[in-house]
Write a protein that holds these residues in place. Sequence first.
Motif, PDB file in Angstrom:
ATOM      1  N   PHE A  81       0.844  -1.193   0.000  1.00 47.18           N
ATOM      2  CA  PHE A  81       0.000   0.000   0.000  1.00 47.18           C
ATOM      3  C   PHE A  81       0.880   1.244   0.000  1.00 47.18           C
ATOM      4  N   GLY A  82       0.467   2.224  -0.784  1.00 49.05           N
ATOM      5  CA  GLY A  82       1.182   3.486  -0.835  1.00 49.05           C
ATOM      6  C   GLY A  82       0.216   4.640  -1.024  1.00 49.05           C
ATOM      7  N   PHE A  83       0.634   5.796  -0.584  1.00 46.53           N
ATOM      8  CA  PHE A  83      -0.177   7.014  -0.652  1.00 46.53           C
ATOM      9  C   PHE A  83       0.448   7.960  -1.659  1.00 46.53           C
ATOM     10  N   ALA A  84      -0.372   8.673  -2.421  1.00 48.07           N
ATOM     11  CA  ALA A  84       0.189   9.561  -3.450  1.00 48.07           C
ATOM     12  C   ALA A  84      -0.803  10.665  -3.808  1.00 48.07           C
ATOM     13  N   ASP A  85      -0.305  11.608  -4.587  1.00 46.99           N
ATOM     14  CA  ASP A  85      -1.103  12.738  -5.063  1.00 46.99           C
ATOM     15  C   ASP A  85      -1.925  12.309  -6.279  1.00 46.99           C
ATOM     16  N   LYS A  86      -3.213  12.515  -6.221  1.00 47.65           N
ATOM     17  CA  LYS A  86      -4.107  12.089  -7.297  1.00 47.65           C
ATOM     18  C   LYS A  86      -3.784  12.800  -8.607  1.00 47.65           C
ATOM     19  N   HIS A  87      -3.583  14.097  -8.547  1.00 48.92           N
ATOM     20  CA  HIS A  87      -3.337  14.856  -9.773  1.00 48.92           C
ATOM     21  C   HIS A  87      -2.053  14.392 -10.449  1.00 48.92           C
ATOM     22  N   TYR A  88      -1.016  14.148  -9.640  1.00 47.29           N
ATOM     23  CA  TYR A  88       0.257  13.718 -10.200  1.00 47.29           C
ATOM     24  C   TYR A  88       0.143  12.320 -10.809  1.00 47.29           C
ATOM     25  N   LEU A  89      -0.518  11.418 -10.106  1.00 51.55           N
ATOM     26  CA  LEU A  89      -0.625  10.044 -10.583  1.00 51.55           C
ATOM     27  C   LEU A  89      -1.385   9.949 -11.896  1.00 51.55           C
ATOM     28  N   LEU A  90      -2.412  10.739 -12.025  1.00 48.18           N
ATOM     29  CA  LEU A  90      -3.277  10.621 -13.192  1.00 48.18           C
ATOM     30  C   LEU A  90      -2.893  11.551 -14.330  1.00 48.18           C
ATOM     31  N   ALA A  91      -1.885  12.389 -14.113  1.00 45.91           N
ATOM     32  CA  ALA A  91      -1.460  13.320 -15.156  1.00 45.91           C
ATOM     33  C   ALA A  91      -0.767  12.572 -16.291  1.00 45.91           C
ATOM     34  N   GLY A  92      -1.023  13.002 -17.508  1.00 45.88           N
ATOM     35  CA  GLY A  92      -0.380  12.373 -18.662  1.00 45.88           C
ATOM     36  C   GLY A  92       1.101  12.692 -18.728  1.00 45.88           C
ATOM     37  N   ASN A  93       1.455  13.933 -18.372  1.00 50.12           N
ATOM     38  CA  ASN A  93       2.859  14.361 -18.371  1.00 50.12           C
ATOM     39  C   ASN A  93       3.241  14.865 -16.986  1.00 50.12           C
ATOM     40  N   HIS A  94       4.358  14.363 -16.484  1.00 52.31           N
ATOM     41  CA  HIS A  94       4.846  14.804 -15.175  1.00 52.31           C
ATOM     42  C   HIS A  94       5.866  15.924 -15.359  1.00 52.31           C
ATOM     43  N   ASN A  95       5.365  17.040 -15.890  1.00 50.16           N
ATOM     44  CA  ASN A  95       6.235  18.180 -16.142  1.00 50.16           C
ATOM     45  C   ASN A  95       6.294  19.079 -14.906  1.00 50.16           C
TER      46      ASN A  95
END
Length: 235
Positions: A81-95
């Motif tokens: 199990f891990g916790f993360a930022d929703k916007h970052y995880l689902l973003a197409g580009n990690h710019n």
Amino acid sequence: MKGLLTAFPLKNVSLLLTVLCLAMNAPNAHAADLDSAAASYEQVYVARRGWHIDIGVSVTALAPPLDQVVPNLPGARHVFFGFADKHYLLAGNHNAPVLLSALWPGAGMMLATGIANSPPEAFGEKHVIALRVTPQQMRDLQAFIWRSLRTQDKMLKVYQQGPYDGSVYFPAVRKYSAFHTCNTWGAEALRAAGFQVRAKGVLFAWQLWTQARRLRRSQQRSPGAGASLLLGAAH
């Protein structure tokens, strides 16, 4: 010989032999107690995945209600199990804009990853730390993870498939921010399990990894470690 027996009555000789037998058997009894205690321990895994740390347990150790994750991860022997930022995880580009947005409080996600082999085989031996826990510690850990998951009528609902084979996203209760990261959550999870770890101010993987390594060293020095690592003054 007769004089010796007179000075040291036979009943005292019998008592002495009894004491000696008890003393000789004491180490074996202690070893049996240690074996019994060791058999009652379960394992929690701390896995370092670059800048991110996951907390894992065996599927056989999962109890209700957290075992609801298992049907979504067919063939899994362990679940991390891990916790993360929703916007970052689902973003197409990690710019850069996406990375900067993760610094501000936003919706969090829980990623559950099922692995069909052992944690060292899945992540690499040097990236996994196994810690012994008592059954109560395991229950406390799972209760914390369950409280981290957003549920509907006490039921889990998959948000979408995860980035790896055998992984799924669930909505999280907590928000993600620069001051409450995946590694903060990992430290909170170990703390909930009763370990002496500091969670406040833990933002980076190395901060939690250093503490997990210390816990492993403590357990290696004390085969029955568990209570010795329980929550103290650390915050």
